[in-house]
Scaffold this active site. Sequence first.
Site, PDB file in Angstrom:
ATOM      1  N   VAL A  11       0.901  -1.191  -0.266  1.00  9.23           N
ATOM      2  CA  VAL A  11       0.043  -0.131  -0.172  1.00  9.23           C
ATOM      3  C   VAL A  11       0.848   1.247   0.214  1.00  9.23           C
ATOM      4  O   VAL A  11       0.844   2.207  -0.835  1.00  9.23           O
ATOM      5  CB  VAL A  11      -0.872   0.018   1.416  1.00  9.23           C
ATOM      6  CG1 VAL A  11      -1.729   1.370   1.308  1.00  9.23           C
ATOM      7  CG2 VAL A  11      -2.000  -1.071   1.230  1.00  9.23           C
ATOM      8  N   LEU A 160      -7.385  -0.332  -3.284  1.00 10.60           N
ATOM      9  CA  LEU A 160      -6.483  -1.113  -4.434  1.00 10.60           C
ATOM     10  C   LEU A 160      -6.716  -2.596  -4.297  1.00 10.60           C
ATOM     11  O   LEU A 160      -6.556  -3.079  -3.292  1.00 10.60           O
ATOM     12  CB  LEU A 160      -5.171  -0.706  -4.280  1.00 10.60           C
ATOM     13  CG  LEU A 160      -4.794   1.068  -4.221  1.00 10.60           C
ATOM     14  CD1 LEU A 160      -3.422   1.017  -4.195  1.00 10.60           C
ATOM     15  CD2 LEU A 160      -5.384   1.603  -5.195  1.00 10.60           C
ATOM     16  N   CYS A 273      -6.994  -8.906   2.421  1.00 10.25           N
ATOM     17  CA  CYS A 273      -7.886  -7.983   2.814  1.00 10.25           C
ATOM     18  C   CYS A 273      -9.383  -8.715   3.141  1.00 10.25           C
ATOM     19  O   CYS A 273      -9.825  -8.628   4.434  1.00 10.25           O
ATOM     20  CB  CYS A 273      -8.521  -6.975   1.822  1.00 10.25           C
ATOM     21  SG  CYS A 273      -7.130  -5.967   1.457  1.00 10.25           S
TER      22      CYS A 273
HETATM   23  C1  UDX Z   1      -9.444  -6.864  -2.712  1.00  9.54           C
HETATM   24  C2  UDX Z   1     -10.500  -5.646  -3.110  1.00  9.54           C
HETATM   25  O1  UDX Z   1     -11.008  -5.969  -4.576  1.00  9.54           O
HETATM   26  C3  UDX Z   1     -10.123  -4.174  -3.188  1.00  9.54           C
HETATM   27  O2  UDX Z   1     -11.079  -3.454  -3.143  1.00  9.54           O
HETATM   28  C4  UDX Z   1      -9.752  -4.046  -1.553  1.00  9.54           C
HETATM   29  O3  UDX Z   1      -8.994  -2.990  -1.202  1.00  9.54           O
HETATM   30  C5  UDX Z   1      -8.718  -5.069  -1.075  1.00  9.54           C
HETATM   31  O4  UDX Z   1      -9.150  -6.555  -1.467  1.00  9.54           O
HETATM   32  P1  UDX Z   1      -7.410  -7.953  -3.787  1.00  9.54           P
HETATM   33  O5  UDX Z   1      -7.279  -8.838  -2.582  1.00  9.54           O
HETATM   34  O6  UDX Z   1      -6.326  -7.648  -4.449  1.00  9.54           O
HETATM   35  O7  UDX Z   1      -8.429  -6.840  -3.579  1.00  9.54           O
HETATM   36  O8  UDX Z   1      -8.278  -9.168  -4.657  1.00  9.54           O
HETATM   37  P2  UDX Z   1      -9.534  -9.150  -5.567  1.00  9.54           P
HETATM   38  O9  UDX Z   1      -9.001  -8.997  -7.134  1.00  9.54           O
HETATM   39  O10 UDX Z   1     -10.365  -8.515  -5.398  1.00  9.54           O
HETATM   40  O11 UDX Z   1      -9.865 -10.911  -5.497  1.00  9.54           O
HETATM   41  C6  UDX Z   1     -10.058 -11.182  -4.221  1.00  9.54           C
HETATM   42  C7  UDX Z   1     -10.366 -12.762  -4.340  1.00  9.54           C
HETATM   43  O12 UDX Z   1     -11.375 -12.820  -4.723  1.00  9.54           O
HETATM   44  C8  UDX Z   1      -9.575 -13.528  -5.178  1.00  9.54           C
HETATM   45  O13 UDX Z   1      -8.945 -14.845  -4.501  1.00  9.54           O
HETATM   46  C9  UDX Z   1     -10.054 -13.760  -6.280  1.00  9.54           C
HETATM   47  O14 UDX Z   1      -9.811 -14.752  -7.287  1.00  9.54           O
HETATM   48  C10 UDX Z   1     -11.632 -13.890  -5.746  1.00  9.54           C
HETATM   49  N1  UDX Z   1     -12.811 -13.683  -6.580  1.00  9.54           N
HETATM   50  C11 UDX Z   1     -12.926 -12.478  -7.183  1.00  9.54           C
HETATM   51  C12 UDX Z   1     -13.752 -14.725  -7.030  1.00  9.54           C
HETATM   52  O15 UDX Z   1     -13.849 -15.752  -6.227  1.00  9.54           O
HETATM   53  N2  UDX Z   1     -14.731 -14.573  -7.917  1.00  9.54           N
HETATM   54  C13 UDX Z   1     -14.895 -13.620  -8.498  1.00  9.54           C
HETATM   55  O16 UDX Z   1     -15.674 -13.116  -9.208  1.00  9.54           O
HETATM   56  C14 UDX Z   1     -13.818 -12.123  -8.306  1.00  9.54           C
END
Ligand code: UDX
Length: 462
Positions: A11, A160, A273
Amino acid sequence: MKIIVAGTGYVGLVHAAVCSEYGHEVYAYDNDINKINAFSSGQAEKIEQYVNEPGLAGIIKETVGKYLFFSSDLKAIIEGADAIFLCLPTPPNLNGSTNLVFYDAAAEDIAQVLAERKDGRRVVLVNKSTVPIGTARHLQEIIKGHNVENFGVASNPEFLAEGTAVTQARKPDRVVVGCDHEADFKILCRVYSQFVNHVRIKYIETTPETAEAIKYVANTMLLTYISFWNGVGAKIGENFSNVRIDDLRLGVTADDRISTWGSFVSNGAGGSCFGKDIASLIYQLRSVNVSTKMLEASYEVNEYQKVYLIERAITEAAFKFNNRTIAVLGLAFKKHTNDMRDASSIKVIESLLGKGVARVKVYDPLANESAKHVFDPSQNILFEKIEYYETARKAVEESDAVFVSSDCEEFRGLSRTIEEAVPPPYLVMDGRRMIPDFEELIAKGYSYLAVGAVAMTPENKV
Ligand code: UDX
């Protein structure tokens, strides 16, 4: 503006780099001298050892020494600072509450240095990391305790997602700023001048407590949405034959009010997160005697989702794990990252080891090295059964089944790899629905078990 960013994790470093692009004088501070040296070098290989985010090293290379400076000496950089952003790790405790040990230690250090500064100009201390509701107030007490004058506290959470952090930091959908005083709002308006009065970006000014709550509600909402699809959509696909989960998703998300993001069923959402934040919010609400049923359900669905394909393999495909060799593909929590925090693969591998498998052959294009720290044999002797491979093919060879645990694009070609590497009978557990041509596998005698669909074996083709 003169900006200090305390903490150069994922971050802090992204924030420092993007602020320097906008012409602020940015000092990124960290007490880890090795990190400071790596970042000051401006060299991508060194920077990416710590934070590997697309586009980030390029910005640092451009701005280091001009607008961006790195230091592990807070005293040397404090004079004249307008804003100090706190971007510190806030890991979870075992009971779900947030561990503020690093945060408090840094706040104490900053308070001591601020108490001795000479310039006396107004400085605002801004929480950027996700911290429990009321932490800005707690920070205010720490700083006050050191008789610091002319300061304010603020909450400015970051939203993010890893892998697209630089793009999002340059063009966020919203900037949320929570302050107590007009003077502090003004300082942050100048820090974020490129986002104020923007045609598309929402610049939201509110109280510090509201800003803190926005971050928790946003992340729990997103995880709840994923859990809704995994807990409802996927289960319909798994229990009613002839329901096609992909068509179900298309039909439902055709409604503009319903988001496509989050509707892709999976073996659970991981990352730094979601799990941590929902656990923290449950803890915070319980502390004020509020029922947290809905949040608990979202959390539990997500945790169960990480391993239930293994249970389904036993009940629906009559697979026996004891003494078998299982390949696990995709270790990081999603594609394009080496981040192992809360990755579904951790639960998958622990569950496999608990079921007495002989070997676990793993592969991830980016995360093999970081996984070795997570699966440390000195912590758990069973981790000695994990073998790391440089290609998916090598991991699949000589195995009895494969578990696909992340959404790396290369796994879309897996059916060919499997056909070449191992003969049937063989079980494919697809936690991310990455194998579009699974029907060909089944035709050749392989069994296929995916999130969101009934089990498909040569006997039960459906
Ligand atoms: C997330 C939030 O998107 C962001 O706004 C917050 O600030 C931090 O947490 P991030 O942890 O980087 O970001 O990952 P993200 O791309 O959101 O995916 C999170 C998890 O959900 C991943 O394991 C992803 O594979 C899963 N996911 C995402 C699903 O299982 N299905 C989906 O349709 C979308």
